[in-house]
Design a protein around this motif. Sequence first.
Motif, PDB file in Angstrom:
ATOM      1  N   ALA A   1     -42.019   0.146   3.918  1.00 40.20           N
ATOM      2  CA  ALA A   1     -42.425   1.415   4.527  1.00 40.20           C
ATOM      3  C   ALA A   1     -41.911   1.509   5.964  1.00 40.20           C
ATOM      4  CB  ALA A   1     -43.947   1.548   4.494  1.00 40.20           C
ATOM      5  N   LYS A   2     -41.967   0.407   6.689  1.00 44.64           N
ATOM      6  CA  LYS A   2     -41.447   0.389   8.056  1.00 44.64           C
ATOM      7  C   LYS A   2     -39.940   0.623   8.051  1.00 44.64           C
ATOM      8  CE  LYS A   2     -41.662  -2.442  12.200  1.00 44.64           C
ATOM      9  NZ  LYS A   2     -42.178  -3.683  12.771  1.00 44.64           N
TER      10      LYS A   2
ATOM     11  N   SER B   1     -39.316   4.255   7.470  1.00 41.22           N
ATOM     12  CA  SER B   1     -39.655   5.009   8.681  1.00 41.22           C
ATOM     13  C   SER B   1     -38.531   4.911   9.719  1.00 41.22           C
ATOM     14  CB  SER B   1     -40.958   4.468   9.262  1.00 41.22           C
ATOM     15  OG  SER B   1     -41.247   5.062  10.487  1.00 41.22           O
TER      16      SER B   1
ATOM     17  N   LYS C   1     -35.623   7.090   8.666  1.00 42.82           N
ATOM     18  CA  LYS C   1     -35.879   8.501   8.976  1.00 42.82           C
ATOM     19  C   LYS C   1     -35.636   8.772  10.469  1.00 42.82           C
ATOM     20  CE  LYS C   1     -39.324  12.110   8.729  1.00 42.82           C
ATOM     21  NZ  LYS C   1     -40.714  12.477   8.502  1.00 42.82           N
TER      22      LYS C   1
ATOM     23  N   LYS D   1     -34.127  -1.811  12.239  1.00 42.91           N
ATOM     24  CA  LYS D   1     -34.080  -1.620  10.789  1.00 42.91           C
ATOM     25  C   LYS D   1     -33.456  -2.837  10.118  1.00 42.91           C
ATOM     26  CE  LYS D   1     -31.926   1.235   7.303  1.00 42.91           C
ATOM     27  NZ  LYS D   1     -30.840   2.151   7.094  1.00 42.91           N
TER      28      LYS D   1
END
Length: 71
Positions: free
Chosen positions: A25-26, A29, A32, A55
């Motif tokens: 999920a990180k 995020s 994005k 990332k």
Amino acid sequence: MYSRLDRVRMSNDLGLDDYVASLAAKHASLEKAIQEEAERPSPNTLSLGELKRRKLRVKDQIYLEKRRSYG
């Protein structure tokens, strides 16, 4: 959420699958945030580089956790 030094606490608080899911999920995020910054009329290249490095670190951490647990 958890640093490399918190592995013992992480294993007590969350199952490994939950931990990997939180890392995924990180990662999403950050992807994005990278896309949003890149689409700006004048993207901040320093910020973009830092987001990409973060990332990549998360991706590496996901890989290591999966490798450690699933063989």
